[in-house]
Design a protein around this motif. Structure first.
Motif, PDB file in Angstrom:
ATOM      1  N   LEU A   1       0.833  -1.209   0.000  1.00  0.00           N
ATOM      2  CA  LEU A   1       0.000   0.000   0.000  1.00  0.00           C
ATOM      3  C   LEU A   1       0.865   1.255   0.000  1.00  0.00           C
ATOM      4  N   TRP A   2       1.923   1.224   0.768  1.00  0.00           N
ATOM      5  CA  TRP A   2       2.811   2.389   0.812  1.00  0.00           C
ATOM      6  C   TRP A   2       3.424   2.638  -0.565  1.00  0.00           C
ATOM      7  N   ARG A   3       3.910   1.538  -1.213  1.00  0.00           N
ATOM      8  CA  ARG A   3       4.504   1.683  -2.547  1.00  0.00           C
ATOM      9  C   ARG A   3       3.485   2.189  -3.558  1.00  0.00           C
ATOM     10  N   MET A   4       2.254   1.660  -3.491  1.00  0.00           N
ATOM     11  CA  MET A   4       1.210   2.117  -4.419  1.00  0.00           C
ATOM     12  C   MET A   4       0.915   3.596  -4.193  1.00  0.00           C
ATOM     13  N   GLY A   5       0.859   4.004  -2.936  1.00  0.00           N
ATOM     14  CA  GLY A   5       0.626   5.413  -2.617  1.00  0.00           C
ATOM     15  C   GLY A   5       1.748   6.287  -3.146  1.00  0.00           C
ATOM     16  N   GLN A   6       2.982   5.812  -2.982  1.00  0.00           N
ATOM     17  CA  GLN A   6       4.133   6.565  -3.498  1.00  0.00           C
ATOM     18  C   GLN A   6       4.058   6.711  -5.019  1.00  0.00           C
ATOM     19  N   GLN A   7       3.766   5.611  -5.702  1.00  0.00           N
ATOM     20  CA  GLN A   7       3.678   5.646  -7.166  1.00  0.00           C
ATOM     21  C   GLN A   7       2.569   6.584  -7.624  1.00  0.00           C
ATOM     22  N   SER A   8       1.454   6.555  -6.932  1.00  0.00           N
ATOM     23  CA  SER A   8       0.351   7.444  -7.278  1.00  0.00           C
ATOM     24  C   SER A   8       0.747   8.900  -7.077  1.00  0.00           C
ATOM     25  N   ARG A   9       1.401   9.200  -5.960  1.00  0.00           N
ATOM     26  CA  ARG A   9       1.840  10.577  -5.708  1.00  0.00           C
ATOM     27  C   ARG A   9       2.852  11.037  -6.762  1.00  0.00           C
ATOM     28  N   VAL A  10       3.773  10.161  -7.124  1.00  0.00           N
ATOM     29  CA  VAL A  10       4.771  10.509  -8.140  1.00  0.00           C
ATOM     30  C   VAL A  10       4.073  10.820  -9.459  1.00  0.00           C
ATOM     31  N   LEU A  11       3.095   9.988  -9.842  1.00  0.00           N
ATOM     32  CA  LEU A  11       2.366  10.213 -11.090  1.00  0.00           C
ATOM     33  C   LEU A  11       1.627  11.546 -11.059  1.00  0.00           C
ATOM     34  N   GLN A  12       0.951  11.836  -9.938  1.00  0.00           N
ATOM     35  CA  GLN A  12       0.207  13.092  -9.851  1.00  0.00           C
ATOM     36  C   GLN A  12       1.148  14.305  -9.847  1.00  0.00           C
ATOM     37  N   GLU A  13       2.291  14.185  -9.177  1.00  0.00           N
ATOM     38  CA  GLU A  13       3.281  15.276  -9.198  1.00  0.00           C
ATOM     39  C   GLU A  13       3.810  15.491 -10.605  1.00  0.00           C
ATOM     40  N   LEU A  14       4.082  14.403 -11.305  1.00  0.00           N
ATOM     41  CA  LEU A  14       4.569  14.504 -12.687  1.00  0.00           C
ATOM     42  C   LEU A  14       3.524  15.184 -13.570  1.00  0.00           C
ATOM     43  N   ARG A  15       2.268  14.843 -13.391  1.00  0.00           N
ATOM     44  CA  ARG A  15       1.191  15.480 -14.162  1.00  0.00           C
ATOM     45  C   ARG A  15       1.162  16.986 -13.896  1.00  0.00           C
ATOM     46  N   ARG A  16       1.286  17.379 -12.618  1.00  0.00           N
ATOM     47  CA  ARG A  16       1.272  18.808 -12.285  1.00  0.00           C
ATOM     48  C   ARG A  16       2.484  19.524 -12.892  1.00  0.00           C
ATOM     49  N   GLU A  17       3.624  18.861 -12.887  1.00  0.00           N
ATOM     50  CA  GLU A  17       4.840  19.486 -13.421  1.00  0.00           C
ATOM     51  C   GLU A  17       4.768  19.673 -14.934  1.00  0.00           C
ATOM     52  N   ILE A  18       4.213  18.705 -15.652  1.00  0.00           N
ATOM     53  CA  ILE A  18       4.200  18.807 -17.118  1.00  0.00           C
ATOM     54  C   ILE A  18       2.959  19.517 -17.644  1.00  0.00           C
ATOM     55  N   MET A  19       2.011  19.841 -16.778  1.00  0.00           N
ATOM     56  CA  MET A  19       0.794  20.490 -17.233  1.00  0.00           C
ATOM     57  C   MET A  19       1.067  21.788 -18.013  1.00  0.00           C
ATOM     58  N   PRO A  20       1.959  22.663 -17.527  1.00  0.00           N
ATOM     59  CA  PRO A  20       2.204  23.890 -18.306  1.00  0.00           C
ATOM     60  C   PRO A  20       2.856  23.592 -19.672  1.00  0.00           C
ATOM     61  N   VAL A  21       3.653  22.532 -19.746  1.00  0.00           N
ATOM     62  CA  VAL A  21       4.350  22.208 -20.988  1.00  0.00           C
ATOM     63  C   VAL A  21       3.441  21.417 -21.923  1.00  0.00           C
ATOM     64  N   TRP A  22       2.694  20.528 -21.362  1.00  0.00           N
ATOM     65  CA  TRP A  22       1.871  19.596 -22.155  1.00  0.00           C
ATOM     66  C   TRP A  22       0.437  20.113 -22.134  1.00  0.00           C
ATOM     67  N   ASP A  23       0.200  21.168 -22.871  1.00  0.00           N
ATOM     68  CA  ASP A  23      -1.089  21.852 -22.819  1.00  0.00           C
ATOM     69  C   ASP A  23      -1.625  22.066 -24.222  1.00  0.00           C
ATOM     70  N   ASP A  24      -2.084  21.005 -24.824  1.00  0.00           N
ATOM     71  CA  ASP A  24      -2.742  21.112 -26.119  1.00  0.00           C
ATOM     72  C   ASP A  24      -4.002  20.263 -26.085  1.00  0.00           C
ATOM     73  N   ASN A  25      -4.735  20.224 -27.182  1.00  0.00           N
ATOM     74  CA  ASN A  25      -6.004  19.486 -27.206  1.00  0.00           C
ATOM     75  C   ASN A  25      -5.796  17.996 -26.937  1.00  0.00           C
ATOM     76  N   ALA A  26      -4.774  17.425 -27.512  1.00  0.00           N
ATOM     77  CA  ALA A  26      -4.521  15.992 -27.307  1.00  0.00           C
ATOM     78  C   ALA A  26      -4.184  15.716 -25.845  1.00  0.00           C
ATOM     79  N   ALA A  27      -3.387  16.567 -25.235  1.00  0.00           N
ATOM     80  CA  ALA A  27      -3.013  16.391 -23.833  1.00  0.00           C
ATOM     81  C   ALA A  27      -4.240  16.514 -22.934  1.00  0.00           C
ATOM     82  N   ARG A  28      -5.080  17.527 -23.232  1.00  0.00           N
ATOM     83  CA  ARG A  28      -6.306  17.690 -22.436  1.00  0.00           C
ATOM     84  C   ARG A  28      -7.230  16.485 -22.602  1.00  0.00           C
TER      85      ARG A  28
END
Length: 132
Positions: free
Chosen positions: A6-33
């Motif tokens: 559970l801890w590892r799954m939580g970590q992986q989920s947090r990493v994925l969500q952080e990565l999404r927040r970080e690339i949101m300004p860069v990856w901002d087109d219709n396909a990304a949305r």
């Protein structure tokens, strides 16, 4: 073990969500949305619910294990008490057999004594007649 998973799954989920927040300004087109709204947003919600339910299941398993241990302990104590009850029952049966034996002796003596009442009464009458 489940807690570690559970801890590892939580970590992986947090990493994925952080990565999404970080690339949101860069990856901002219709396909990304489209990918974001179609897959990643639902993944985040599902992931959160999944982790919550898995934590609840882990707690339930811990409680079940504790209750199982308590039930086993109660079962062991019940077995010990059953052995004690059986021992006391054996003693009670022995005492009862002895009591039946004593009752038989009493019944025999009582019958003998009652059988001698007419003779005793006759002797008493004879004694009274000779004294009077």
């Amino acid at each position: 073990m489940l807690e570690e998973v559970l801890w590892r799954m939580g970590q992986q989920s947090r990493v994925l969500q952080e990565l999404r927040r970080e690339i949101m300004p860069v990856w901002d087109d219709n396909a990304a949305r489209e990918v974001d709204s179609r897959y990643l947003n639902s993944h985040a919600a599902d992931d959160e619910r999944l982790l919550e339910q898995l934590h609840l299941q882990d707690e339930s398993l811990d409680q079940s294990a504790s209750q199982m241990t308590a039930a086993q302990e109660e079962g062991r104590r019940a077995e010990e008490q059953a052995v004690e009850v059986m021992e006391q029952l054996r003693f009670a049966n022995q005492d009862l057999q002895g009591a039946y034996g004593h009752y038989d002796v009493y019944a025999r003596y009582h019958a003998d004594a009652r059988g001698k009442f007419p003779q005793v009464q006759s002797l008493i009458r004879e004694a009274n007649a000779s004294c009077g």
